[in-house]
Design an enzyme around this catalytic site. Structure first.
Site, PDB file in Angstrom:
ATOM      1  N   ASN A 240      -4.451   8.605   2.165  1.00 39.62           N
ATOM      2  CA  ASN A 240      -4.698   8.392   3.471  1.00 39.62           C
ATOM      3  C   ASN A 240      -5.121   9.204   4.298  1.00 39.62           C
ATOM      4  OD1 ASN A 240      -5.131   5.454   2.860  1.00 39.62           O
ATOM      5  ND2 ASN A 240      -3.175   5.010   3.795  1.00 39.62           N
TER       6      ASN A 240
ATOM      7  N   SER B  48      -5.784   2.412  13.608  1.00 39.10           N
ATOM      8  CA  SER B  48      -4.894   2.068  14.703  1.00 39.10           C
ATOM      9  C   SER B  48      -5.044   2.913  15.962  1.00 39.10           C
ATOM     10  CB  SER B  48      -3.503   2.141  14.558  1.00 39.10           C
ATOM     11  OG  SER B  48      -3.013   1.184  13.531  1.00 39.10           O
TER      12      SER B  48
ATOM     13  N   ASP C  11       0.805  -1.220   0.088  1.00 32.09           N
ATOM     14  CA  ASP C  11       0.009  -0.054   0.127  1.00 32.09           C
ATOM     15  C   ASP C  11       0.725   1.358  -0.268  1.00 32.09           C
ATOM     16  OD1 ASP C  11      -2.370  -1.385   0.016  1.00 32.09           O
ATOM     17  OD2 ASP C  11      -2.522  -1.388   2.244  1.00 32.09           O
ATOM     18  N   GLY C  12       2.190   1.034   0.635  1.00 34.98           N
ATOM     19  CA  GLY C  12       2.758   2.437   0.754  1.00 34.98           C
ATOM     20  C   GLY C  12       3.355   2.588  -0.871  1.00 34.98           C
TER      21      GLY C  12
ATOM     22  N   ASP D  11      -1.000  13.950  21.386  1.00 38.43           N
ATOM     23  CA  ASP D  11       0.206  13.869  20.849  1.00 38.43           C
ATOM     24  C   ASP D  11       0.094  14.350  19.448  1.00 38.43           C
ATOM     25  OD1 ASP D  11       1.114  12.724  22.859  1.00 38.43           O
ATOM     26  OD2 ASP D  11       1.912  10.741  22.085  1.00 38.43           O
TER      27      ASP D  11
END
Length: 309
Positions: free
Chosen positions: A163, A209, A89-90, A193
């Protein structure tokens, strides 16, 4: 052991089935990867023998041997009507950010891990790809994001993302302070963060995630997912894809903040900067084998349970 194909010159285009939707095909892959190189060699040989004009992205062309027409991604976008990306996917994301500005289809051969965007198997692509080249395919459009960094009202940097665009503290993890506005309406202040602004395509990636919801690809929506917020009440929120997201970084933050686009492109952010994220005018035209089922992909890639009855 390398694969040595005797690649002849392309046949005349008249030899291509008249129902074919594609004529000039670009090959893109992960450089210096043995498995990818083997698949690219097979693809180049197979496509050339069927009479297609084949261009190969210059970063991998030198590893495939002689008689290869090497071009950059921009030329693939300008000259090809189909691009085949071999990798994970990258690799697909990196190619898509460039190719989305052109009117060509993009399909992937999976040489990575999950492969949400790469449908074809690397060792048995011929049957499925032959049907695609004969016009048996589904088309899906995925919108991109445009991320911009402003300093004292001046645009300092921008890029696109398939994305997500992520505001984060750079190389060393620490809490940062920022405000979030939706269409110039104040939503909240955050001590966290960072913040993930994701497309539906990215909702199965970093945003997932971090606790975000999965958005089906046809939704015209964005999801904002705070990263480790210092509160018990903050939750991800889904907004209309036409919304303009503005994040104002507190002047009290330290330096070396960043906005990352798909984890590949990094835009420098300083205290007091404003980050604007909105839907881009560019769209990626994904090609899938006929009968592609998004929920089947979720079950197989994410390990969801099988049907019980």
């Amino acid at each position: 052991m390398g694969i040595n194909f005797d690649v002849s010159r392309p046949k005349a285009r008249s030899s291509i089935n008249m129902t074919t939707k594609f004529h000039t095909i670009g090959l893109i892959g992960k450089p210096h990867h043995q498995g990818t190189n083997q698949t690219l060699k097979r693809l180049h040989h197979w496509l050339t023998m069927q009479g297609f004009e084949v261009l190969v992205e210059e970063r991998v062309a030198a590893e495939l041997g002689p008689n290869i027409e090497a071009v950059d991604l921009l030329e693939i976008g300008a000259r090809c009507d189909l691009a085949i990306v071999v990798g994970g996917d990258g690799n697909m994301l990196g190619a898509a950010r460039v190719l989305a500005r052109f009117d060509l289809g993009v399909i992937g051969v999976n040489r990575g891990n999950l492969g949400f965007l790469t449908d074809l198997p690397p060792d048995a692509f011929e049957e499925a790809l032959a049907k695609v080249l004969d016009g048996e395919f589904d088309t899906e459009h995925r919108f991109l994001l445009e991320a911009e960094v402003y300093r004292h009202g001046m645009l300092k940097a921008s890029n696109t993302a398939v994305n997500e665009a992520v505001l984060h503290p750079g190389k060393i993890a620490h809490m940062i302070e920022f405000e979030v506005y939706i269409d110039d309406q104040f939503m909240y202040s955050q001590r966290a963060d960072g913040m993930i602004v994701s497309t539906p395509t990215g909702s199965t990636a970093y945003a997932l995630s971090a606790g975000g919801a999965i958005l089906t690809p046809n939704l015209q929506a964005l999801i904002l997912v705070p990263m480790f917020p210092h509160t018990l009440s903050c939750r991800p929120i889904v907004v209309d894809a036409c919304s303009t997201i503005k994040m104002v970084v507190s002047p009290d933050n330290g330096e070396n903040l960043e906005v990352s686009c798909d984890g590949h492109v990094h835009l420098a952010v300083l205290p007091g900067d404003e980050i604007i994220v909105r839907r881009s005018s560019e769209r990626l035209r994904l090609i899938h084998p006929k009968g592609h089922n998004y929920f089947h992909v979720l079950r197989t890639k994410l390990g969801w349970g099988s049907k019980l009855f």
